[in-house]
Motif scaffolding. Structure first.
Motif, short mmCIF file in Angstrom:
data_model
loop_
_atom_site.label_atom_id
_atom_site.label_comp_id
_atom_site.label_asym_id
_atom_site.label_seq_id
_atom_site.Cartn_x
_atom_site.Cartn_y
_atom_site.Cartn_z
N ASN A 1 68.64 -10.63 77.56
CA ASN A 1 68.56 -10.61 79.02
C ASN A 1 67.15 -10.23 79.47
O ASN A 1 66.65 -9.15 79.16
N THR B 1 71.58 -17.49 80.90
CA THR B 1 72.27 -16.48 81.70
C THR B 1 73.74 -16.32 81.28
O THR B 1 74.38 -15.34 81.64
N LYS C 1 67.31 -22.28 80.98
CA LYS C 1 67.38 -21.07 81.79
C LYS C 1 68.81 -20.80 82.24
O LYS C 1 69.28 -19.66 82.21
N ARG D 1 79.29 -15.86 86.89
CA ARG D 1 78.34 -16.85 86.36
C ARG D 1 78.63 -18.26 86.90
O ARG D 1 77.72 -19.04 87.16
#
Length: 313
Positions: free
Chosen positions: A295, A243, A239, A125
């Motif tokens: 997700n 994640t 956004k 990530r």
């Protein structure tokens, strides 16, 4: 050294797992509760692995790690839950010496491997958000495979060390383990040996095996937060954070419960057993739900599968 007259580990053929200290009539309820949660663990993690393997659009590093996380969750729950359920309904709540060794070995292997896979996911990530243009270069399939293999190697080393010192001690007359599985801390409590080496090994494993995973996760998220705060639009920030939120949720639940069990004073053994249920069953049950509900890609695949089933029907 063990006291005179006490036998060593070779004299012990089995242990008694106390489980939860509740009224006998509640054992059936505990069995049903474990069965329900374990069933959801099986369903959720097998479904997640099947979706990731079958859908080409999920052939990315993040889902490669997630598939491995589901595999690990599935197996370390399976190491503990079935035996615990059998003992809930059994009058003779025993586990053989060899069975206890295998259970502890596999549990440590999978739980330590999971810690490293979660660290690898944090690094993934970090690269995706802080260096997106070079993401495919940095997170190659080869590197991802190496990170997972390294995670299993660290789990294997930790497991060998922990099991070796745990079962090298001499045991007293008692064979009673005050837990519903073969926990190293409770096994050492019925030992007559000097536990200095055991404590040193546990501290070393925490310092050189577990602590680095926490450091990697924390540093990755410091950089992630710093990068996200520089994004001008609120939609872009949302956004980017979305994640990471699933991963943060999984890390928080796992590390929170494990820290409570192993880092707090053992003032209430029953409370520690309840906390153990969280990282053995509840966390593996929640992980697929967290990732599927939060997700976008997984939700799209699930909608696609459901639509195809409706058409076929």
């Amino acid at each position: 050294m063990g006291d005179k007259g006490t036998g060593n580990h070779s004299d012990v053929t089995d242990f008694i797992l106390v489980g939860f200290r509740v009224r006998p009539e509640l054992h059936s309820l505990l069995f049903l509760l474990f069965l329900l949660v374990y069933g959801m663990v099986l369903l959720g993690n097998i479904s997640m692995m099947a979706i990731i393997v079958s859908e080409s659009q999920l052939n990315t590093p993040m889902y490669f790690f997630l598939g491995n996380l589901s595999f690990i969750d599935l197996f370390y729950s399976t190491v503990i839950a079935p035996k615990a359920m059998v003992n809930f309904l059994s009058e003779k709540k025993t586990v053989s010496f060899a069975g206890c060794v295998v259970q502890l070995f596999l549990f440590v292997l999978f739980i330590v491997t999971e810690a490293f896979v979660l660290a690898a996911m944090a690094y993934d990530r970090f690269i995706a958000i802080c260096n997106p243009l070079l993401y495919s270069v940095h997170m190659s399939r080869h590197l991802c495979a190496q990170l997972v293999a390294g995670s299993y190697f660290c789990g294997w080393v930790s497991s060998i060390l922990q099991v070796s010192v745990t079962f090298s001690v001499s045991f007293c007359a008692s064979r009673v383990i005050d837990h519903f599985y073969c926990d190293s801390y409770q096994i050492e409590k019925i030992s007559c040996s000097n536990l200095f080496v055991n404590k040193m090994v546990s501290i070393s494993l925490a310092a050189f095996i577990i602590l680095p995973t926490i450091v990697i996760i924390v540093i990755s998220y410091i950089y992630i937060v710093s990068a996200v705060l520089k994004i001008p639009s609120s939609e872009g920030k949302k956004k980017a954070f979305s994640t990471c939120s699933s991963h943060l949720g999984v890390v928080s639940v796992l590390y929170g419960t494990v820290s409570f069990v192993y880092l707090t004073p053992p003032s209430n053994p029953e409370l520690r057993k309840v906390a153990s249920v969280f990282y053995i069953l509840v966390t593996p049950m929640l992980n697929p739900l967290i990732y599927s509900l939060r997700n976008k890609d997984v939700k799209q695949v699930l909608r696609k599968i459901l639509c195809e089933k409706k058409v076929l029907a």
